[in-house]
Design an enzyme around this catalytic site. Sequence first.
Site, PDB file in Angstrom:
ATOM      1  N   LYS B  75      14.015  44.407 -28.819  1.00 46.71           N
ATOM      2  CA  LYS B  75      14.679  43.777 -27.684  1.00 46.71           C
ATOM      3  C   LYS B  75      13.669  42.880 -26.964  1.00 46.71           C
ATOM      4  O   LYS B  75      12.500  43.259 -26.802  1.00 46.71           O
ATOM      5  CB  LYS B  75      15.210  44.857 -26.729  1.00 46.71           C
ATOM      6  N   SER B 150      23.283  45.746 -22.235  1.00 44.06           N
ATOM      7  CA  SER B 150      22.516  44.524 -22.389  1.00 44.06           C
ATOM      8  C   SER B 150      21.796  44.361 -23.721  1.00 44.06           C
ATOM      9  O   SER B 150      21.428  43.253 -24.106  1.00 44.06           O
ATOM     10  CB  SER B 150      21.483  44.452 -21.273  1.00 44.06           C
ATOM     11  N   SER B 174      22.749  50.536 -21.590  1.00 39.82           N
ATOM     12  CA  SER B 174      22.463  49.301 -22.331  1.00 39.82           C
ATOM     13  C   SER B 174      22.108  49.491 -23.795  1.00 39.82           C
ATOM     14  O   SER B 174      22.012  48.513 -24.533  1.00 39.82           O
ATOM     15  CB  SER B 174      21.337  48.522 -21.639  1.00 39.82           C
TER      16      SER B 174
END
Lengths: 488, 477
Positions: B75, B150, B174
Amino acid sequence: MTIVSDAGSEWELVSGLEVHVELASTTKLFCGCPNNFGSEPNTNICPVCLGLPGSLPVLNEVVVEYALRVGEAFHFDVPERSVFHRKNYFYPDMPKDYQVTQYNEPICSRGWLEIDGTRIGILRAHLEEDTGKSTHVGTTGRIHGASHSLVDYNRAGVPLLEIVSDPDIRSSEQAVAYVEELRATLKAIGVSDVKMEEGSLRVDANVSVRRAGSTEFGTRCEIKNLNSLKSLRDAMDYEARRQILLLEEGESVVQETRHWSEVELHTQSMRSKEEAYDYRYFPEPDLVPVAPTAELRAKVRAEMPELPAVRRARLIEEWGVSEKEARTLLGVDGLADYAEAVVALGAPGRDVTLWATQDVLAYLNASNAAVSLLDPATLADVLSMVRDGSISRNQGKDVLAEALAEEKRPRDIVQERGLEQVSDEGALIAAIDAVLAANADAVAEYRAGDDKMRKKKRGFLMGECMKALKGQGNPQLLNPLLDARLEG
Amino acid sequence: MTSAREIAAAVTARERSAREVIDEHLARIDEHDGELHAFNVVIADEARAAAEALDARIAAGEPVGPLAGVPVALKDNLCTRGIPTTCSSRILEGWRPPYDATVVNRLRAAGAIAVGKTNLDEFAMGSSTENSAFGPTRNPRDTTRVPGGSSGGSAAAVAAGFAPLALGSDTGGSIRQPAALCGVVGMKPTYGAVSRYGLIAFASSLDQIGPFAADVTDAALLLEAMWGHDRMDSTSISDDLVPISADLERGVRGLRIGIVEELTDVEGIAADVRAAVERAAGALEAAGAKVERVSVPATVHGLDAYYLIAPAEASSNLARYDGVRYGLRCDDEDVQHMNARTRGEGFGAEVKRRIMLGTYALSAGYYDAYYGQAQRVRTLIIRDFARAYERFDVLLSPTSPTVAFELGAKTADPLAMYLSDVCTIPTNLAGHCAISVPFGVDSELGLPIGVQVLGRELADALIFRVARAIELSVSGA
């Protein structure tokens, strides 16, 4: 202490001090970067003290130990746990745009220290990180009007201890004494080098005034930029006068932060309470509460050195020195240690104190030498020779000066200069007899004369004896011997 | 698609070279990521060089880790030395961190090879990956739909076969919510189990890094490679690694499992999602577990508490993006105006909204009513979970109330978007662990559904075991 205004009314100053002390740990508060003063800009930095995205603080255990020492020294309560908070505001030299500090749960609370028998309460002492340092390039040296600013983050993350006193201080002299005692104690317990000129000890003063006899507090102003004890005293005196004048003219004091100008010798407004920031304090989620273990507390207690106040009391008691002499001795780094080492070699404490605070200190000031490098035997030897009468006190001072400056042994100097006093009784009597024989008139006048005449003639004969002994006659022996011969 | 454990076994045994594995995955990325936009940056050269170095070590007979040669997607809020790390924000565009996050170092030590940085909602604030400054990621199962967020880029990368493993961060769901929407496994470990050092903070007391994988077994391997104390993170726990993989197949016989009423009967829940939870519960019962319904009352306030605590911490964490030291700088007449313009132009709308919310919640006079009250709710949630865990070993709920929604469906309505995380947020507030495991598809569109297994702190191995049992009941494998 009462201040009498120009208008003739009596006022009292009320003050509390906030003292920021840079702790002398080897590394910074939350990372392993060196905690050094004077390095090349931006060399003692890492992702943590630069506040880079993703970095996290880790508390330096040594700093906790230092805070515990401070807790012991000033009789603080050190609770089971204390908490770090974030103080949020924007400033370019603050890498994260928040400062990690302690807020409502500080590591030390409710302590005190004593100034000449008066107890000054200390509200709290809390840990926090220092900011970086900005240099504003341009005409004024201030941020307004600068063409650009340079930021050095070496100081960012340096551990600070903020020590906040109660409003117990009643004069600028007492404020100075408070800071001096704080400094001496912090130095003695080894947590800071307390150099005001390098900024490792910084003082802000809260000052208000009230009518003598009143018990209400007046509106206070906080004075910043106090870079020396002289600034502290001058700024407090100025500020008290300013506030008294305002109040006597029927105006009121505005609660605000004021800046002391060392050049113009006045304080000027920086920001008022209405302009004060909302710092939005909240508990720092990246750190866990500080919870010193019982082992660490015991270790700190066991390793506490003798505190200046205790040491002064001991020297007064053991050496018979005055409070002032003891203060002078402890007022110079390492001088008391030196004096104790000289005493350990057999010299009397009071003599050592007087010589150390006069002759040795004069030498140190003139030469910039380090007291820790002086050999205690030098002063011990000089004092021993003065005491046994080998040399006079005045000669001792010369010998000491030369021994310190030239790093020579005092006994060698005495020998070189032929200073050794004549203390041999036979030699002294022979010299006296020769002088009396050669000055029979004077002897006769002495014996027949009144007190005034006797004193005059004795002085003359003593001088002649000294002349005959080339000035090296031991006066402590010579005097009684001469008297015995004159009376005999 | 080949699993991470199969790749590691083949590479270690020299049946396949790491270079070959990497090339294969890079080719897939090259072919499909133009459409999906799972990655902000693909680091092909670095990945190939790392693969060759690994192959050389294997050839030399040196020992390699349990993830030897396995491609992993990171990420883009995890710091990678010398490689752009943006948080999908303009404000960090061009910044190259001078250090690696602890998890990046640990994965490298385990032999994994990073192939790129995945897209996210800006600073991890969002539930659809549409809040990225660099454009949204599309759901590989249906490219008209969002992958969740996210960590939408990481979920999409695993679902699309760009990498068998990916790392995400989970502040309010997330990892788990995009895992559910993309049909992969996603897990949030116990707070403190995985070091946050190098994870760019959104809300420090809630953020936790966790694994994505195509199945439970691979996710366990990835967590094991990251687990454990890190002296760079004061909040990381010192507990030793609990064996996760070793216990994975022990089954659920005798376990007491509670279906959380408040998270299952939540407003707006899709009927198919609720049905999936019931079926998963049935499957667990069939496997020997004892399943009952349980109330955890304070969880209904989770969303409200979260939207005070997380923005409050974010308002402080994101203050440092001021244009002074790194990233974007928009010059102006003085430093305050420079700060303001940089932040005005550098942050997107959702980030600004949360900074404003958080600043307000912490302000003098409002602190007690907002931030203080939210912390008290948090304490209640912890208390109510503790009561439930007196009677149950693990809890069960949906991961997300709905399946993947269409791009743009909720962008105009922040509150509707926030509701996507209603089932996942309580776990973060409590500091507990939870895992989302795919369980069937919805009847209308065939989109994946995730069910969530929740555990108390350090029950990580246990929830993996239960998730594996659910997975087994689907695949029968």
